[in-house]
Design a protein around this motif. Structure first.
Motif: not given
Length: 429
Positions: A130-131, A154-160, A166-167, A313-319
């Motif tokens: 899902p990530m 996974g990824v950080r929720q705030d930055t994607g 964490e890895v 549009f909302d892009l995951v990770s901002g771009g």
């Protein structure tokens, strides 16, 4: 949208049309569909006419279990040079010590990695599906998650973005035999060097799955994993613009284990027609024009991302840093599946996709995944991306309003632009 001037199947596939007109008609319809629509699925592309021809040659008639010089069948005088050529070109394009071009597809290639380096029940580590990860990186519904103990990052929720600290913590805690980096919905550059440090510290084999970005790496538009990864897995289509096949590349110390895992570990005879088409695609990827293509794919993706951001549009990770854009349509009040099906009716082919931390189910997710490999192959440039973004914006709005007339209007506009930019490898009048 079809065009009145489109050739009939019998013109380009006469034997097929004569033998099986029903199937020939379906293939002809697909040719017209690919010609007249804007294909934005990031895992799809157009192969050249040369790759297409190589895929359909008399090499289809051969069985060639084993490896060049070590076959279990006679009559390999021409097959061995074909495979050796593909291997040599893979080594040259990617700068690797060893290459195996026999895997049938990406998932079997990844299974071969497990067979080479792990035992059933061993711990393996990869990005959660899902990530943005892949099924074969230890996800539960895959054989790799059933036969091995999969742990996911996974990824950080705030930055994607992947949190490499964490890895590292997870890897040192779980001590996996394999660590996969790469995935299917990652819009950002993969830090292969950082993953290699983590794998070394955890005593794991690092596998770089570059299926999506192999063409970008070959063209110098994405950093290469070669100095860092123990094994590299890739499909040969997507950004590499080859046939539906796969390759495994590795350091020489792992060559024997990889080869043995592919054959006889998982497969019988290789698909020689695919091997030949891979050789052609790698030949094309070695040219300066392919380097231009790879950089144009990224430039187009960044321009499209900017144009979508400007339209709210909302892009995951901002771009994006590569060929792929992942959009969360929650702010647009349209589910991903609804939007994808509406855009398809508008002649814009995308796939609905989960986004990180998606509250919706995988078959009815919040997001849409798009990419620029196919449109770049057709010669579209950054100057066209505002138009593409506008079509997507209007299409999503039409999906929300259930406005079929608006979708029909977009489809006509898409068909006009596509007719001005013929796709490689497709039949023309």
């Amino acid at each position: 949208m079809t065009h009145p001037s489109s050739p009939s199947p019998s013109e380009h596939h006469p034997a097929l049309a004569a033998e099986d007109p029903e199937l020939a008609a379906l293939i002809g319809a697909e040719e017209r569909l690919q010609a007249g629509t804007l294909r934005l699925i990031p895992s799809e592309n157009y192969v050249s006419a040369a790759v297409l021809e190589a895929s359909g040659t008399v090499l289809q008639n051969k069985y060639s279990e084993g490896y060049p010089g070590r076959r279990y069948y006679e009559g390999q005088q021409n097959i061995d040079p074909v495979e050796r050529l593909a291997v040599a070109r893979a080594k040259a394009v990617f700068g690797v010590e060893h290459a195996n071009v026999q895997p049938y597809s990406g998932s079997p290639a990844n299974l071969a990695v497990y067979l080479a380096f792990a035992e059933p029940g061993d711990t393996v580590m990869g990005m959660a599906l899902p990530m943005g990860g892949h099924l074969t990186h230890g996800w539960g519904v895959s054989a790799t998650g059933k036969w091995f103990r999969g742990v996911q990052y996974g990824v950080r929720q705030d930055t994607g973005l992947v949190d490499l600290d964490e890895v590292r913590d997870l890897a040192l805690k779980e001590r996996p035999k394999l660590i996969f980096c790469g995935g299917t919905a990652l819009p950002r550059t993969i830090d292969f060097a950082a993953f290699a440090e983590i794998a070394h510290e955890a005593g794991a084999v690092l596998v770089a799955d570059i299926a999506h970005i192999a063409g970008l790496i070959a063209g110098g538009a994405h950093p290469s994993p070669v100095p860092h990864a123990d094994v590299i897995s890739t499909t040969t289509h997507k950004t590499l613009r080859g046939p539906r096949g796969a390759m495994l590349m590795a350091r020489e110390e792992h060559a024997k284990a990889i080869d043995k895992a592919v054959f006889p570990g998982l497969q019988g005879g290789p698909h020689n027609q695919t091997t030949a088409a891979i050789a052609v695609a790698l030949h094309e990827a070695s040219r300066p024009s392919f380097r231009d293509y790879a950089h144009a794919v990224v430039a187009n993706a960044k321009a499209l991302a900017d144009a979508l951001l400007a339209r709210g549009f909302d892009l995951v990770s901002g771009g994006t840093d590569n060929h792929l854009i992942l959009m969360d349509l929650t702010p647009k009040d349209v589910p991903g599946k609804v939007a994808a099906k509406a855009l398809d009716r508008a002649g814009i082919v995308v796939n609905y996709n989960t986004v990180p931390f998606d509250p919706r189910k995988p078959f009815d997710p919040s997001g849409v995944r798009i990419g620029t490999p196919s449109l770049t192959s057709r010669g579209l440039g950054a100057e066209h991306m505002a138009t593409v973004a506008d079509w997507i914006d209007r299409g999503v709005a039409a999906a929300r309003a259930e406005d079929e007339d608006a979708l029909t209007k977009i489809r006509a506009e898409v068909a006009d632009l596509m007719s001005a930019h013929p796709a490689p490898g497709l039949p023309t009048d």
